[in-house]
Write a protein that holds these residues in place. Structure first.
Motif, PDB file in Angstrom:
ATOM      1  N   ALA A  34       0.824  -1.213   0.000  1.00  0.00           N
ATOM      2  CA  ALA A  34       0.000   0.000   0.000  1.00  0.00           C
ATOM      3  C   ALA A  34       0.854   1.258   0.000  1.00  0.00           C
ATOM      4  N   GLU A  35       1.946   1.247   0.773  1.00  0.00           N
ATOM      5  CA  GLU A  35       2.832   2.414   0.812  1.00  0.00           C
ATOM      6  C   GLU A  35       3.480   2.664  -0.542  1.00  0.00           C
ATOM      7  N   LEU A  36       3.848   1.595  -1.227  1.00  0.00           N
ATOM      8  CA  LEU A  36       4.473   1.755  -2.542  1.00  0.00           C
ATOM      9  C   LEU A  36       3.552   2.486  -3.507  1.00  0.00           C
ATOM     10  N   MET A  37       2.240   2.239  -3.405  1.00  0.00           N
ATOM     11  CA  MET A  37       1.303   2.770  -4.382  1.00  0.00           C
ATOM     12  C   MET A  37       0.808   4.178  -4.055  1.00  0.00           C
ATOM     13  N   GLU A  38       1.294   4.793  -2.987  1.00  0.00           N
ATOM     14  CA  GLU A  38       0.862   6.153  -2.650  1.00  0.00           C
ATOM     15  C   GLU A  38       1.244   7.115  -3.768  1.00  0.00           C
ATOM     16  N   LEU A  39       0.322   8.027  -4.087  1.00  0.00           N
ATOM     17  CA  LEU A  39       0.515   8.908  -5.238  1.00  0.00           C
ATOM     18  C   LEU A  39       1.787   9.749  -5.174  1.00  0.00           C
ATOM     19  N   PRO A  40       2.170  10.308  -4.018  1.00  0.00           N
ATOM     20  CA  PRO A  40       3.417  11.089  -3.997  1.00  0.00           C
ATOM     21  C   PRO A  40       4.620  10.273  -4.459  1.00  0.00           C
ATOM     22  N   ARG A  41       4.675   8.998  -4.097  1.00  0.00           N
ATOM     23  CA  ARG A  41       5.796   8.166  -4.546  1.00  0.00           C
ATOM     24  C   ARG A  41       5.741   7.941  -6.056  1.00  0.00           C
ATOM     25  N   ALA A  42       4.537   7.686  -6.568  1.00  0.00           N
ATOM     26  CA  ALA A  42       4.402   7.488  -8.012  1.00  0.00           C
ATOM     27  C   ALA A  42       4.773   8.748  -8.772  1.00  0.00           C
ATOM     28  N   ASP A  43       4.324   9.898  -8.279  1.00  0.00           N
ATOM     29  CA  ASP A  43       4.651  11.167  -8.942  1.00  0.00           C
ATOM     30  C   ASP A  43       6.152  11.437  -8.921  1.00  0.00           C
ATOM     31  N   ALA A  44       6.792  11.145  -7.784  1.00  0.00           N
ATOM     32  CA  ALA A  44       8.236  11.367  -7.686  1.00  0.00           C
ATOM     33  C   ALA A  44       8.991  10.465  -8.654  1.00  0.00           C
ATOM     34  N   TRP A  45       8.546   9.232  -8.764  1.00  0.00           N
ATOM     35  CA  TRP A  45       9.176   8.287  -9.699  1.00  0.00           C
ATOM     36  C   TRP A  45       9.039   8.753 -11.137  1.00  0.00           C
ATOM     37  N   LEU A  46       7.831   9.149 -11.521  1.00  0.00           N
ATOM     38  CA  LEU A  46       7.602   9.573 -12.904  1.00  0.00           C
ATOM     39  C   LEU A  46       8.376  10.851 -13.220  1.00  0.00           C
ATOM     40  N   THR A  47       8.479  11.757 -12.232  1.00  0.00           N
ATOM     41  CA  THR A  47       9.247  12.985 -12.442  1.00  0.00           C
ATOM     42  C   THR A  47      10.722  12.664 -12.661  1.00  0.00           C
ATOM     43  N   ALA A  48      11.252  11.766 -11.828  1.00  0.00           N
ATOM     44  CA  ALA A  48      12.662  11.371 -11.978  1.00  0.00           C
ATOM     45  C   ALA A  48      12.890  10.657 -13.302  1.00  0.00           C
ATOM     46  N   ALA A  49      11.958   9.793 -13.670  1.00  0.00           N
ATOM     47  CA  ALA A  49      12.097   9.059 -14.930  1.00  0.00           C
ATOM     48  C   ALA A  49      12.030  10.003 -16.120  1.00  0.00           C
ATOM     49  N   ALA A  50      11.128  10.967 -16.068  1.00  0.00           N
ATOM     50  CA  ALA A  50      10.990  11.918 -17.171  1.00  0.00           C
ATOM     51  C   ALA A  50      12.269  12.715 -17.375  1.00  0.00           C
ATOM     52  N   ALA A  51      12.975  12.978 -16.288  1.00  0.00           N
ATOM     53  CA  ALA A  51      14.228  13.736 -16.370  1.00  0.00           C
ATOM     54  C   ALA A  51      15.427  12.841 -16.688  1.00  0.00           C
ATOM     55  N   GLY A  52      15.200  11.528 -16.814  1.00  0.00           N
ATOM     56  CA  GLY A  52      16.287  10.612 -17.134  1.00  0.00           C
ATOM     57  C   GLY A  52      17.106  10.178 -15.940  1.00  0.00           C
ATOM     58  N   ARG A  53      16.636  10.469 -14.698  1.00  0.00           N
ATOM     59  CA  ARG A  53      17.444  10.166 -13.516  1.00  0.00           C
ATOM     60  C   ARG A  53      17.353   8.702 -13.088  1.00  0.00           C
ATOM     61  N   THR A  54      16.427   7.949 -13.655  1.00  0.00           N
ATOM     62  CA  THR A  54      16.324   6.532 -13.296  1.00  0.00           C
ATOM     63  C   THR A  54      17.037   5.638 -14.298  1.00  0.00           C
ATOM     64  N   ARG A  55      17.588   6.217 -15.346  1.00  0.00           N
ATOM     65  CA  ARG A  55      18.213   5.421 -16.400  1.00  0.00           C
ATOM     66  C   ARG A  55      19.543   4.863 -15.919  1.00  0.00           C
ATOM     67  N   GLU A  56      19.762   3.576 -16.162  1.00  0.00           N
ATOM     68  CA  GLU A  56      20.989   2.915 -15.736  1.00  0.00           C
ATOM     69  C   GLU A  56      22.052   2.898 -16.828  1.00  0.00           C
ATOM     70  N   ARG A  57      21.621   3.060 -18.087  1.00  0.00           N
ATOM     71  CA  ARG A  57      22.558   2.969 -19.199  1.00  0.00           C
ATOM     72  C   ARG A  57      22.608   4.296 -19.946  1.00  0.00           C
ATOM     73  N   ASN A  58      23.728   4.550 -20.620  1.00  0.00           N
ATOM     74  CA  ASN A  58      23.880   5.766 -21.402  1.00  0.00           C
ATOM     75  C   ASN A  58      23.072   5.666 -22.690  1.00  0.00           C
ATOM     76  N   THR A  59      22.803   6.811 -23.297  1.00  0.00           N
ATOM     77  CA  THR A  59      22.118   6.852 -24.582  1.00  0.00           C
ATOM     78  C   THR A  59      22.887   7.793 -25.499  1.00  0.00           C
ATOM     79  N   ALA A  60      22.464   7.846 -26.760  1.00  0.00           N
ATOM     80  CA  ALA A  60      23.126   8.734 -27.713  1.00  0.00           C
ATOM     81  C   ALA A  60      22.982  10.193 -27.309  1.00  0.00           C
ATOM     82  N   SER A  61      21.927  10.495 -26.532  1.00  0.00           N
ATOM     83  CA  SER A  61      21.696  11.875 -26.089  1.00  0.00           C
ATOM     84  C   SER A  61      22.239  12.137 -24.701  1.00  0.00           C
ATOM     85  N   GLY A  62      22.959  11.174 -24.122  1.00  0.00           N
ATOM     86  CA  GLY A  62      23.499  11.353 -22.790  1.00  0.00           C
ATOM     87  C   GLY A  62      22.750  10.523 -21.772  1.00  0.00           C
ATOM     88  N   PRO A  63      23.361  10.238 -20.611  1.00  0.00           N
ATOM     89  CA  PRO A  63      22.747   9.353 -19.625  1.00  0.00           C
ATOM     90  C   PRO A  63      21.501   9.917 -18.970  1.00  0.00           C
TER      91      PRO A  63
END
Length: 370
Positions: free
Chosen positions: A55-84
């Motif tokens: 239940a704690e995992l599914m709380e909206l603030p956590r989901a929003d924080a994850w999506l924000t980090a992912a959108a900025a590329g901060r969750t990516r583990e590998r490099n890309t042609a446009s940078g990590p």
């Protein structure tokens, strides 16, 4: 609703097992596993407690924080042609949201995220692609021949499963299909290379082959074996003043015929355009796509190492970890941990010995059972 005492790790493992039991394709399960591993890893790194419940995992603030980090590329583990840390593509963000909502529905939690509309030119989430194909296979607009509808669904299913283009699939022969269950499993042969087929794709293809058999019956043994054939006689050929129509199956269905049927049926059934290429698992050359699969597998394995390490750091037993991983014993879980740790020797392991554990080895190659 799942048990309130279920941990986030247990919930994700049970959810993925449920997807497999319900017959979801390997591509769909691979996407769900990747995003949920990323989400859990981000949540565990951000929170200050010793663990998370489902239940704690599914709380909206956590989901929003994850999506924000992912959108900025901060969750990516590998490099890309446009940078990590290049921004995430819109279709991958959409896939993350769909994954969250699907897990939330299964858990019975009350929160859902708004799913953005698909963007023209980007690829559909694997589950959405399968839904489009299923709709094509089961719904037939008024005035459309059943054979046209099922042929269109079969073409779309092969595009989605193999990653080949319509042009590549249009010239296939019936003999290129091997649909018998067994070992090796059902597949399409293209230039000598086998492409595995999901059970639902096999079902659609078998329905098309049954239609095709009826269409080509007038050929009486002279069937040239084109996989895709017109559903009605074509214009006659020859020097006669009134040439006889050409029986269906003598010539293959033209690629423009296949594309036009797909375009018309999709618009009539769904009310929006979905190009066949959007159904593909990757809009790239198959070898390039395989490279991305390899990269995704590396990301998943690294997430697995982090999660096992986190579980051990919070005194979860090897028996519990084995159950969450779907492994038969604690020794298998330990062996898996050793294998992953050896692949990333620079990863700073943070697990500490539990009450019944031996001292934690300093070298990943020396990891041993407690």
């Amino acid at each position: 609703m799942v048990s309130a005492t279920m941990t986030a790790q247990q919930a994700i493992a049970a959810f993925l097992e449920r997807l497999e039991q319900e017959g979801y394709s390997p591509a769909t399960r691979r996407v769900r596993r990747r995003w949920l591993a990323e989400y859990l890893d981000h949540a565990l790194n951000e929170q200050e407690g010793s663990g998370l419940s489902a239940a704690e995992l599914m709380e909206l603030p956590r989901a929003d924080a994850w999506l924000t980090a992912a959108a900025a590329g901060r969750t990516r583990e590998r490099n890309t042609a446009s940078g990590p840390h290049s921004p995430a593509a819109r279709d991958t963000q959409r896939s993350r949201i769909i994954t969250y909502n699907q897990l939330a529905e299964w858990l019975g939690t009350p929160w859902r995220l708004e799913v953005p509309p698909p963007t023209t030119g980007e690829h559909l989430d694997p589950e959405e692609a399968r839904a489009v194909i299923n709709t094509l296979a089961t719904q037939r607009p008024v005035g459309t021949k059943a054979a046209t509808a099922i042929r269109t669904a079969a073409v779309a299913a092969l595009v989605a499963d193999t990653g080949l283009t319509v042009a590549q699939i249009a010239v296939r022969k019936v003999g290129d299909l091997v649909l018998d269950a067994g070992d090796p499993p059902p597949r399409l042969l293209y230039e000598g290379e086998p492409y595995g087929l999901a059970p639902e794709t096999v079902d659609v293809l078998e329905r098309w082959l049954a239609q095709r058999a009826e269409i080509t019956r007038p050929l009486q043994g002279s069937d040239p074996g084109h996989l895709w054939v017109p559903v009605q006689p074509g214009p006659g050929r020859g020097a006669r003043s009134v040439p006889e129509p050409t029986p269906p199956g003598v010539h293959p269905a033209h690629i423009n015929t296949l594309r036009a049927a797909h375009r018309r049926l999709v618009l009539e059934i769904l009310g929006r355009p979905v190009r066949p290429g959007q159904l593909r698992a990757a809009g790239e050359d198959p070898l390039t796509a395989l490279g991305h699969v390899h990269g995704a597998r590396d990301e998943i394995d690294l997430h697995e190492l982090k999660l096992i390490d986190h579980a051990r750091a919070h005194n979860r037993s090897w028996t519990e970890i084995a159950a969450a991983l779907g492994l038969p014993s604690r020794r298998d879980a330990q062996a898996r941990f050793r294998q992953l740790a050896a692949r990333w020797p620079d990863y700073p392991l943070r697990s500490r010995p539990g009450t019944h554990d031996a001292a934690r080895p300093q070298d990943a190659d020396q990891l041993h059972a407690p």
